[in-house]
Design a protein around this motif. Structure first.
Motif, PDB file in Angstrom:
ATOM      1  N   UNK A 186       0.804  -1.212   0.000  1.00  0.00           N
ATOM      2  CA  UNK A 186       0.000   0.000   0.000  1.00  0.00           C
ATOM      3  C   UNK A 186       0.836   1.261   0.000  1.00  0.00           C
ATOM      4  N   UNK A 187       0.188   2.400  -0.193  1.00  0.00           N
ATOM      5  CA  UNK A 187       0.882   3.687  -0.261  1.00  0.00           C
ATOM      6  C   UNK A 187       1.278   4.253   1.099  1.00  0.00           C
ATOM      7  N   UNK A 188       0.462   4.087   2.149  1.00  0.00           N
ATOM      8  CA  UNK A 188       0.708   4.886   3.359  1.00  0.00           C
ATOM      9  C   UNK A 188       1.786   4.308   4.262  1.00  0.00           C
ATOM     10  N   UNK A 189       2.519   5.206   4.902  1.00  0.00           N
ATOM     11  CA  UNK A 189       3.388   4.796   5.997  1.00  0.00           C
ATOM     12  C   UNK A 189       2.542   4.721   7.270  1.00  0.00           C
ATOM     13  N   UNK A 190       3.124   4.183   8.335  1.00  0.00           N
ATOM     14  CA  UNK A 190       2.401   4.087   9.596  1.00  0.00           C
ATOM     15  C   UNK A 190       2.069   5.483  10.138  1.00  0.00           C
ATOM     16  N   UNK A 191       2.948   6.444   9.897  1.00  0.00           N
ATOM     17  CA  UNK A 191       2.694   7.812  10.362  1.00  0.00           C
ATOM     18  C   UNK A 191       1.479   8.400   9.648  1.00  0.00           C
ATOM     19  N   UNK A 192       1.332   8.117   8.354  1.00  0.00           N
ATOM     20  CA  UNK A 192       0.179   8.615   7.607  1.00  0.00           C
ATOM     21  C   UNK A 192      -1.108   8.031   8.156  1.00  0.00           C
ATOM     22  N   UNK A 210     -10.920  14.339   4.590  1.00  0.00           N
ATOM     23  CA  UNK A 210      -9.478  14.128   4.573  1.00  0.00           C
ATOM     24  C   UNK A 210      -8.990  13.851   3.157  1.00  0.00           C
ATOM     25  N   UNK A 211      -9.790  13.103   2.382  1.00  0.00           N
ATOM     26  CA  UNK A 211      -9.428  12.855   0.988  1.00  0.00           C
ATOM     27  C   UNK A 211      -9.412  14.152   0.196  1.00  0.00           C
ATOM     28  N   UNK A 217      -3.137  18.767  -2.546  1.00  0.00           N
ATOM     29  CA  UNK A 217      -1.700  18.620  -2.800  1.00  0.00           C
ATOM     30  C   UNK A 217      -1.436  17.608  -3.908  1.00  0.00           C
ATOM     31  N   UNK A 218      -2.490  17.332  -4.676  1.00  0.00           N
ATOM     32  CA  UNK A 218      -2.315  16.464  -5.829  1.00  0.00           C
ATOM     33  C   UNK A 218      -2.351  14.984  -5.524  1.00  0.00           C
ATOM     34  N   UNK A 219      -2.775  14.614  -4.322  1.00  0.00           N
ATOM     35  CA  UNK A 219      -2.859  13.193  -3.947  1.00  0.00           C
ATOM     36  C   UNK A 219      -4.306  12.763  -4.093  1.00  0.00           C
ATOM     37  N   UNK A 220      -4.619  12.088  -5.156  1.00  0.00           N
ATOM     38  CA  UNK A 220      -5.989  11.688  -5.442  1.00  0.00           C
ATOM     39  C   UNK A 220      -6.250  10.298  -4.879  1.00  0.00           C
TER      40      UNK A 220
END
Length: 474
Positions: A186-192, A210-211, A217-220
């Motif tokens: 997946x894309x997210x780190x644990x911090x995310x 949140x989405x 910031x360009x994160x779709x």
């Protein structure tokens, strides 16, 4: 008015004077129009402020059916304060700097938190050479602090895992295994994911919002993708929650409370009522060694069966309010071998205070004063050893409680049972055994404020161990 004797004979000079006079009149007209416009704007804003004040008063003091919920009440207050600040700023801008009179402003007293990083900037004069030619030397400085913020910024963690092989043999390729991820591939780190959880459960920021924030910031990302992150995190956090609950139930004295929580009901397009149940421990008032902790569990209802499920295996003192559902805990032996319910004097006091608000009520006022004396003693005993606290209570509080018992029996016999005062006294009498239980154990508190506070700020907890288990642990 012009004096004809002082007018020049030169035609060109006369024309210049006439033009200057017309320009002066035009400037005055423009200034007057601008002032009228400013006054009109201020009158309009003042009218808006008056409407806001009216709405604010209605929310605070209107009939019960017309009162706003606390969130709407705060929104009205924010609008009022914002509008007032805008008018003050306009007044300051219209007033010359030399003529401004500083007005007292509501400010936060005290310095900014010490743990925040400091970025210092030194503003030096353009030259340190005096007008006389000598060198200037520093004789002091003025220091001020302002609160700054670095907006949340997403970044990409690029992980490279080089592959190595030997040129002299064919024993294979050497490469460090990929580190474990909460969301595999997946894309997210644990911090995310932690940021998403805190935003959702502590700041009440829905996932679709949140989405939207990420998309700026360009994160779709689709909301369902973020929901998948939350679900996987819930699975991973469940053992932590179970361990916290188990640790709390090993204690011999806990607090418990429940509060309503609106829950979306997709089928009806409305919200239904669910409940947060809080189980808390705080031994600091008597110097206990266990760390403070609170765990939150979601349940679809308020029935005592939910408290029974949460407390399965617990044995000891449970401090609660007067909700009848807790009686289930002592009516059976399915929870633990021994549970004693200690009740809350703050709730008893609240019943009497409500009576005093409806008019003159000398009996209720006398009861409030008697309870206040118990609280004064508790404040002096807070933080002492349990044995010292118990000795102080037996010496000072026990006579007051015995006198209160006599007072309670006396007035209950003379007050109408169905009257507000009669119902308040009946409430105290109903829970009397649990109210005076604090006279038998120095670890017991006089009220349940410890658990009332975490319910108003769920994720803040008690400053020790805390975990909110709403939809995550339901």
């Amino acid at each position: 008015m012009l004096d004809a004797a002082n007018l020049p004979d030169d035609v060109a000079a006369l024309k210049a004077m006439l033009i200057a006079a017309r320009l002066s009149e035009a400037d005055k007209a423009v200034q007057l129009a601008r002032r009228d416009e400013q006054i009109a704007r201020k009158d309009e804003r003042i009218e808006r402020l008056e409407k806001l004040v009216s709405a604010f008063k209605q929310a605070a003091f209107g009939r019960k059916s017309e009162k706003s919920d606390p969130d709407q009440f705060d929104l009205a207050l924010e609008d009022l304060e914002t509008a007032m600040a805008a008018i003050h700023a306009e007044d300051e801008a219209d007033t010359p700097a030399g003529n401004r009179i500083s007005k007292p402003r509501a400010i936060n007293r005290g310095s900014l938190p010490k743990h925040l990083p400091r970025v210092e900037e030194v503003i030096e004069p353009e030259s340190l050479i005096c007008a006389c030619g000598g060198c200037l030397h520093c004789i002091g400085e003025d220091v001020s602090e302002r609160l700054d913020v670095v907006p949340a910024q997403f970044r990409v963690i690029v992980t490279r895992r080089p592959k190595y092989a030997c040129r002299a043999c064919t024993d294979g390729v050497v490469q460090v295994p990929a580190p474990a991820r909460l969301v595999q591939a997946g894309l997210p780190t644990e911090a995310t994911i932690a940021h998403v959880l805190v935003s959702k459960y502590a700041d009440h920021l829905p996932l679709y919002r949140q989405a939207q924030i990420m998309s700026r910031q360009g994160i779709d990302l689709d909301r369902s993708t973020v929901a998948d992150w939350v679900g996987r995190a819930a699975f991973e956090l469940r053992p932590v929650f179970d361990a916290l609950i188990a640790d709390l139930k090993r204690s011999t004295k806990l607090f418990m409370d429940e509060t309503r929580a609106p829950v979306l009901d997709p089928g009806s397009r409305k919200t239904k009522t669910g409940y947060f149940w809080a189980l808390a421990r705080d031994d600091r008032p008597w110097g206990g060694g266990a760390p403070p902790g609170v765990a939150f569990t979601y349940a679809p209802g308020r029935g005592g069966v939910h408290a029974e499920r949460i407390l399965q295996g617990f044995s000891g003192i449970l401090q609660v309010d007067g909700y009848a559902g807790y009686n289930r805990l002592i009516a059976t032996d399915r929870i633990g071998p021994d549970i004693r319910l200690a009740y809350c004097w703050a709730h008893a006091r609240r019943k009497l205070v409500e009576v005093t608000r409806n008019g003159s009520a000398p009996i209720a006022e006398d009861g409030v004063k008697r309870i206040a004396e118990l609280y004064r003693i508790e404040a002096e005993l807070r933080g002492l050893d349990p044995k010292v606290r118990l000795a102080g209570r037996l010496e000072r509080s026990a006579p007051l409680v015995a006198d209160f018992d006599t007072w309670l029996v006396h007035h209950r016999a003379r007050v109408a049972t169905k009257s507000p005062l009669g119902e308040a006294l009946a409430y105290i009498a109903k829970y009397w055994d649990g109210l005076k239980l604090f006279l038998t154990d120095g670890r017991i508190e006089i009220d349940t404020d410890v658990v009332e506070q975490p319910l108003s700020q769920p994720f803040c907890g008690l400053g020790g161990l805390s975990l909110q288990a709403s939809t995550m642990a339901a």
